[in-house]
Enzyme design. Structure first.
Site, PDB file in Angstrom:
ATOM      1  N   GLY A 191      65.792  82.187  53.008  1.00  0.00           N
ATOM      2  CA  GLY A 191      64.918  82.320  54.019  1.00  0.00           C
ATOM      3  C   GLY A 191      65.205  83.278  55.246  1.00  0.00           C
ATOM      4  N   LYS A 210      66.201  75.034  38.028  1.00  0.00           N
ATOM      5  CA  LYS A 210      66.687  76.045  38.779  1.00  0.00           C
ATOM      6  C   LYS A 210      68.052  75.306  39.689  1.00  0.00           C
ATOM      7  CE  LYS A 210      66.042  78.511  43.327  1.00  0.00           C
ATOM      8  NZ  LYS A 210      65.223  78.640  44.353  1.00  0.00           N
ATOM      9  N   THR A 228      59.739  81.605  51.460  1.00  0.00           N
ATOM     10  CA  THR A 228      59.692  81.482  52.762  1.00  0.00           C
ATOM     11  C   THR A 228      58.807  82.762  53.270  1.00  0.00           C
ATOM     12  OG1 THR A 228      61.720  80.642  53.114  1.00  0.00           O
ATOM     13  CG2 THR A 228      60.932  81.574  55.051  1.00  0.00           C
ATOM     14  N   ALA A 233      65.500  84.685  46.415  1.00  0.00           N
ATOM     15  CA  ALA A 233      66.100  84.616  48.014  1.00  0.00           C
ATOM     16  C   ALA A 233      66.185  85.573  48.630  1.00  0.00           C
ATOM     17  CB  ALA A 233      67.215  83.707  47.988  1.00  0.00           C
TER      18      ALA A 233
END
Lengths: 68, 256
Positions: free
Chosen positions: B159, B98, B208, B185
């Protein structure tokens, strides 16, 4: 001689190889999941015994940690 | 439901999960199980000589037969990302990477120039490159042309939990690229993951939103359902949006 391992200065026998360095550091060299770079070059496991370190060698020993 | 392929590997789950930031190792392990994800991300970091926890992430993921996806998080240059990728290939015996090349600490947005350059080198070196990138159709197309195995545009900053901030771009990217499209994300809650899937993404990568949820294991389960629901809705085909009502009950046969 002095080398740096993961940013820390270490004193080791002259011309110690990567494999023996791991043993000195109490890291099992046969464990899965670790890799070593010397002076920013990855050293394959098969070459650990043949790779001797020099004065001021910069060694990085890394493993997988929790990440996103 | 169709399976999903990255490189030559087939997956049933379209949820990819991160392993960072959980209250503890045990909750992480349970949350990953609850998510039913088959791919988990890890980072490569220096071995700590004083670590006596006995917690071994690599062993846990291997034991569960999961695909381990190492990242290059924290790299700000192509050079660092390439070295990290090579270390991870050696340590974890996988050519999957990644690829993250970060341009700025506050936003953690990718540095596109460095990202493209690193992707090119890694593809040439035989890596299966999954790049974290901007939600920019042109960048995604370039990454596909370079030979990346997927493109992984951000929904919102890492996040941030802001969800899919530009669904229209994700839709354009879907039209433009043929490799798997994974939103990586920005997902904050289950509906965000569902929206990504409804837009036609092949998968969602998140961390997250689960790790920092009040109850991570329950959120992992919610994410699993959201990804499945979103995929089903995409395949089913949503109705067009209209400004005015169309009665769904019969308009004839009313009592007089």
């Amino acid at each position: 001689m002095k080398i740096r391992v993961n940013g820390e200065e270490k004193t080791v026998h002259p011309n110690v190889n990567v494999y023996d360095l791991l043993i000195v550091l109490e890291l099992n060299p046969t464990q899965a999941g670790i890799a070593v770079a010397v002076d920013r070059e990855v050293i394959p496991k098969t070459a650990w015994q043949a790779t001797e370190l020099r004065e001021d060698s910069e060694v990085e020993i890394i493993r997988a940690v929790q990440g996103g | 439901m169709q399976t999903f392929k990255i490189a030559d590997q087939t997956y049933t789950s379209r949820l990819l999960i991160g392993t960072a930031g959980y209250p503890n190792f045990h909750i992480m392990a349970e949350a990953i199980a609850a998510s039913s994800a088959e791919i988990a991300t890890v980072s490569m970091r220096r071995v700590k000589f004083t670590d006596t926890s006995g917690e071994n992430l690599f062993a846990l993921l291997r034991e569960r037969d999961m695909t381990i996806l190492p990242n290059t998080a924290g790299c700000f240059t192509a050079k660092d990302a390439i070295l990290t990728a090579n270390l991870s290939r050696e340590a974890l015996e996988t050519s999957l990477i990644k690829l993250e090349v970060i341009g700025d600490e506050q936003t953690l947005f990718p540095d596109v120039e460095q990202l493209l350059s690193a992707a090119e080198t890694l593809v040439k070196d035989g890596f299966t490159v999954l790049p974290y990138c901007n939600d920019d159709p042109i960048t995604c197309k370039k990454l596909e042309d370079i030979g990346c195995a997927a493109v992984m545009p951000l929904g919102a900053p890492i996040g941030s939990g802001m969800g899919i901030r530009n669904p229209y771009n994700i839709q354009i990217i879907r039209d433009l690229v043929r490799v798997p499209l994974i939103v990586d994300a920005g997902v904050g809650t289950a509906s965000d993951a569902a929206i990504a899937m409804e837009l036609g993404c092949d998968g969602v990568l998140l961390n997250t939103a689960v790790a920092k949820a009040h109850r991570p294991v329950l959120m992992a389960e919610a994410m699993k359902k959201a990804v499945e629901a979103g995929r089903a809705a995409f395949l089913a085909g949503r109705i067009p949006r209209k400004l005015y009502a169309t009665a769904s009950s019969p308009e004839t046969g009313m009592i007089e």
